[in-house]
Write a protein that holds these residues in place. Sequence first.
Motif, PDB file in Angstrom:
ATOM      1  N   ARG A 123      47.788  39.109  40.307  1.00 50.09           N
ATOM      2  CA  ARG A 123      48.782  39.113  39.213  1.00 50.09           C
ATOM      3  C   ARG A 123      48.183  39.737  37.958  1.00 50.09           C
ATOM      4  O   ARG A 123      48.857  40.483  37.244  1.00 50.09           O
ATOM      5  CB  ARG A 123      49.271  37.687  38.937  1.00 50.09           C
ATOM      6  CG  ARG A 123      50.260  37.168  39.946  1.00 50.09           C
ATOM      7  CD  ARG A 123      50.933  35.881  39.496  1.00 50.09           C
ATOM      8  NE  ARG A 123      50.008  34.800  39.221  1.00 50.09           N
ATOM      9  CZ  ARG A 123      49.544  33.951  40.133  1.00 50.09           C
ATOM     10  NH1 ARG A 123      49.901  34.069  41.387  1.00 50.09           N
ATOM     11  NH2 ARG A 123      48.696  32.993  39.790  1.00 50.09           N
ATOM     12  N   LEU A 124      46.917  39.438  37.692  1.00 50.82           N
ATOM     13  CA  LEU A 124      46.254  40.034  36.533  1.00 50.82           C
ATOM     14  C   LEU A 124      46.163  41.550  36.669  1.00 50.82           C
ATOM     15  O   LEU A 124      46.445  42.283  35.714  1.00 50.82           O
ATOM     16  CB  LEU A 124      44.858  39.447  36.333  1.00 50.82           C
ATOM     17  CG  LEU A 124      44.787  38.026  35.793  1.00 50.82           C
ATOM     18  CD1 LEU A 124      43.338  37.531  35.818  1.00 50.82           C
ATOM     19  CD2 LEU A 124      45.356  37.949  34.395  1.00 50.82           C
ATOM     20  N   LEU A 125      45.770  42.017  37.850  1.00 53.88           N
ATOM     21  CA  LEU A 125      45.673  43.459  38.070  1.00 53.88           C
ATOM     22  C   LEU A 125      47.025  44.143  37.881  1.00 53.88           C
ATOM     23  O   LEU A 125      47.111  45.211  37.268  1.00 53.88           O
ATOM     24  CB  LEU A 125      45.133  43.754  39.467  1.00 53.88           C
ATOM     25  CG  LEU A 125      43.646  43.536  39.668  1.00 53.88           C
ATOM     26  CD1 LEU A 125      43.278  43.690  41.140  1.00 53.88           C
ATOM     27  CD2 LEU A 125      42.845  44.503  38.812  1.00 53.88           C
ATOM     28  N   GLN A 126      48.060  43.510  38.386  1.00 59.96           N
ATOM     29  CA  GLN A 126      49.397  44.080  38.225  1.00 59.96           C
ATOM     30  C   GLN A 126      49.797  44.065  36.750  1.00 59.96           C
ATOM     31  O   GLN A 126      50.370  45.028  36.251  1.00 59.96           O
ATOM     32  CB  GLN A 126      50.408  43.306  39.065  1.00 59.96           C
ATOM     33  CG  GLN A 126      51.795  43.914  39.046  1.00 59.96           C
ATOM     34  CD  GLN A 126      52.742  43.183  39.974  1.00 59.96           C
ATOM     35  OE1 GLN A 126      52.377  42.223  40.651  1.00 59.96           O
ATOM     36  NE2 GLN A 126      53.977  43.649  40.005  1.00 59.96           N
ATOM     37  N   ALA A 127      49.484  42.991  36.065  1.00 61.84           N
ATOM     38  CA  ALA A 127      49.840  42.876  34.650  1.00 61.84           C
ATOM     39  C   ALA A 127      49.085  43.890  33.799  1.00 61.84           C
ATOM     40  O   ALA A 127      49.624  44.401  32.814  1.00 61.84           O
ATOM     41  CB  ALA A 127      49.562  41.455  34.149  1.00 61.84           C
TER      42      ALA A 127
END
Length: 170
Positions: A123-127
Motif C-alpha cells: 500500500r505504501l509503494l502504491q501510495a
Amino acid sequence: MNSALLDPERQFLGCLMQLATDPARRVLSGMSPADLANPTASFVLHLAIRAVANDQPPTPIMLFEHAQEIAERPRASRLHEVAVWIADTYQAAPLAPEQHATHLKAVVLKAAWRRAVAEHAQRLLQAVAESSTDELSELTEDTCAVDEVWSRYQAALNHNSVSARLEVGA
C-alpha cells in the motif's frame, strides 16, 4: 507425501481438531480466520471458532456439520472437497495436539504478521506513486492492522515460553 505434513496452517488445524472444547478455546484465543493464508484453512478455522463458540469440540465431523449449516447453496462437490481436506488435515496432525497447537499458533501468527507487513508495504509503494504527500504521511502512520497481528503473535510466543518453563519445571 501428504502436503498437510509440511503446512503449518494445516498442522495447526489438525491439532485443533483433536482438542476438547476448553483446550481448543484457549488455543483459539486471539486467532482470526484472516490469520490463515490458505482460503480453505481460513474457512475451516472459521468453522472451528464457530463450533467452540457453541461449546462443541472442533472435531472433523463437527466442522463438517457446521460447513453444511452455513453453506448457502450446498454444492456437493465443494462440501466433498472440504470434507476430504478436513480428513487429510486431521490424519496428518502431530500427536500431543495441545502442545503442538500452541507452538503452531505462534508459527501461523508470525506468518500472518509478515503478510500484514507485506500488504502494508505494498500500500505504501502504491501510495508513493499515486497519492498526495498528506495521504502518504497518514498511511505511513497507520500501522494498526500490523500492530494488532504483532501483539497477538507476541502473546502466542509468551504463552509458549511460559508453557515450556512450566513443563521443564515439572
